[in-house]
Design an enzyme around this catalytic site. Structure first.
Site, short mmCIF file in Angstrom:
data_model
loop_
_atom_site.label_atom_id
_atom_site.label_comp_id
_atom_site.label_asym_id
_atom_site.label_seq_id
_atom_site.Cartn_x
_atom_site.Cartn_y
_atom_site.Cartn_z
N SER A 1 -4.94 -15.28 25.01
CA SER A 1 -5.09 -16.36 25.99
C SER A 1 -6.49 -16.36 26.60
O SER A 1 -7.09 -15.31 26.79
CB SER A 1 -4.06 -16.15 27.11
OG SER A 1 -4.34 -16.97 28.22
N TYR B 1 -8.26 -22.83 26.93
CA TYR B 1 -8.05 -23.78 28.01
C TYR B 1 -9.37 -24.47 28.24
O TYR B 1 -10.42 -23.81 28.29
CB TYR B 1 -7.64 -23.07 29.31
CG TYR B 1 -6.17 -22.74 29.38
CD1 TYR B 1 -5.20 -23.70 29.13
CD2 TYR B 1 -5.75 -21.46 29.73
CE1 TYR B 1 -3.85 -23.39 29.21
CE2 TYR B 1 -4.40 -21.14 29.81
CZ TYR B 1 -3.46 -22.12 29.55
OH TYR B 1 -2.13 -21.82 29.62
N THR C 1 -4.63 -25.53 23.96
CA THR C 1 -3.44 -25.89 24.76
C THR C 1 -3.67 -27.23 25.44
O THR C 1 -4.68 -27.42 26.13
CB THR C 1 -3.17 -24.80 25.81
OG1 THR C 1 -2.91 -23.57 25.13
CG2 THR C 1 -1.96 -25.15 26.67
N LYS D 1 -1.42 -27.03 20.78
CA LYS D 1 -0.20 -26.49 21.41
C LYS D 1 0.21 -27.32 22.63
O LYS D 1 -0.64 -27.70 23.44
CB LYS D 1 -0.48 -25.05 21.84
CG LYS D 1 0.66 -24.37 22.57
CD LYS D 1 0.43 -22.87 22.69
CE LYS D 1 1.53 -22.19 23.47
NZ LYS D 1 1.43 -22.40 24.91
N HIS E 1 5.54 -25.04 27.09
CA HIS E 1 4.88 -23.96 27.82
C HIS E 1 5.91 -23.02 28.46
O HIS E 1 5.75 -22.57 29.60
CB HIS E 1 3.95 -24.56 28.89
CG HIS E 1 2.70 -23.77 29.13
ND1 HIS E 1 1.47 -24.15 28.71
CD2 HIS E 1 2.50 -22.58 29.75
CE1 HIS E 1 0.56 -23.26 29.08
NE2 HIS E 1 1.17 -22.29 29.70
C1 GLV Z 1 -0.56 -20.12 31.80
O1 GLV Z 1 -1.49 -19.40 31.74
C2 GLV Z 1 0.67 -19.95 32.49
O2 GLV Z 1 0.71 -19.22 33.47
O3 GLV Z 1 1.66 -20.56 32.06
#
Ligand code: GLV
Length: 387
Positions: free
Chosen positions: A107, A130, A156, A252, A276
């Protein structure tokens, strides 16, 4: 140590070991958590067709995701703050994934940096992006992922602004945790976690701190996203980012057939049907429920993956049988990591693998690549009749 036979078995150990704010962070959906709950309960509505007198020798769960060989079609999803669930969590999870032969996705909001994970692994991993307002910083992040040899970028699309998770606000979630009377009281019972954290230098958002300009306090996910994430991310920007990256692109957060068509048109290598983990739009349908409509819309144009709700190998089988080529686990590996570090992630993967293999056999199939709708019993109204 208790015998771990299912993903759920990790949870009490995980809860005992890890500070409440990080346990709650993983265990939350947004607002009423309806979508979070339905992501799992909708899997339960699908049943399996038992078949008998079929030769079960020589089974395989091997497949490919975006052309990469995988021991089973289950990738580790990008999970923010993984390095707060266990010291050096991203490195440990990435190593477990590498040994098992499944993709690891790092991430943007990880604790260990892209470079750190690359240094401690030997196979390429996937990088989740992101998009921030600061274009220079985004360009630098993309370049860092290229330099680290990442073999795919997972962009994302469903988090331009952060869904509200009540517990995170109530707990005052930060990385590292700020010392308040409440957190100190909690940390006093999580001494092992604390000792391990003191032994690592990785306690901040490693892709941000020291890289993004003018950042004085990036410890709060909610303030960082509110200030920095790009609310103007649109399909034109997605196309530009695709150019910038130049490699395999996975989009995503697709939950709608029209968006899936757009993603296919743009030339994504794969899309991830995802809400998510129920952490963004509460009230959205579960991923497994929308999967058939997305397979109908773009199944012949783009590879389809599914994320959100997978807690077992049976869930994996159901998603594959409904047309996904691959799946992701987020919480399922996080529970293992929080409970037992790298060994917990490996155990989580082993559990899911065993469940997938046994279920496939009892459904009369030998090859995960041949799973289709025929192995399932899906309620006629499963997708819902929505106006
Ligand atoms: C993303 O980083 C989340 O917290 O869902």
């Amino acid at each position: 140590m208790p015998v771990i036979t299912t993903i759920d078995d990790f949870k009490p150990i995980y809860r005992r070991r890890v500070p409440k704010m990080f346990y709650d962070y993983a265990e939350s959906g947004s607002w009423t958590e309806q979508t979070f709950r339905e992501n799992t309960s909708d899997f339960d509505k699908i049943r399996l067709r038992q078949r008998v007198a079929v030769d079960m020798e020589g089974r395989t769960t091997e497949s490919t995701m975006i052309g990469e060989p995988v021991a089973m079609p289950v990738a580790l999803a990008p999970v923010g703050l993984t390095g707060m669930q266990h010291a050096d969590g991203e490195i440990k999870a990435a190593r477990a994934a590498e040994k098992f032969g499944v993709p690891f996705t790092l991430s943007t909001m990880s604790i260990c940096s892209i470079e750190d994970v690359a240094t401690h692994t030997s196979k390429p991993f996937w990088f989740q992006l992101y998009v921030m307002r600061d274009e220079e910083y985004v360009a630098a992040l993309i370049q860092r992922a290229k330099d680290a040899g990442c073999s795919a970028m997972v962009l994302t699309l469903d988090l331009q602004i952060l869904g509200q998770r009540h517990k995170d606000l109530k707990n005052g979630l930060t990385a590292p945790p700020k010392l308040t009377p409440a957190t100190m009281l909690d940390l006093a019972t999580k001494w092992r976690w604390g000792m391990e954290m003191l032994q690592t230098k990785r306690r901040k958002f490693g892709n941000i701190v020291g890289h993004a300009k003018g950042v004085t306090d990036a410890s709060s996910l909610s303030s960082w996203t509110a200030e920095q994430f790009d609310p103007q991310l649109d399909w034109a920007k997605v196309a530009k980012l695709k150019e910038q990256w130049g490699g395999k692109l996975i989009l995503k957060g697709i939950l709608d057939a029209d968006d899936a068509r757009k993603a296919a048109e743009i030339g994504a290598d794969a899309i991830v049907v995802s809400n998510h983990g129920g952490r963004q739009l509460d009230g959205a349908l579960s991923s497994i429920r929308v999967l058939p409509s997305i397979v109908d819309a773009v199944g012949d144009k783009v590879e389809i993956h599914l994320d959100s709700g997978i807690r077992s190998g049976q869930d994996v089988l159901k998603a594959l049988a409904l047309g996904a080529k691959g799946t992701y686990i987020g919480r399922a590996f996080t529970y293992g990591l929080g409970a037992m570090g790298q060994r917990g992630v490996t155990t989580a993967l082993e559990i899911i693998h065993r469940e997938l293999d046994t279920t496939m056999a009892l459904c009369g199939r030998k090859d995960v690549k041949t799973l289709d709708r025929d192995v399932l019993l899906v309620p006629k109204d499963f997708e819902g009749d929505w106006a």
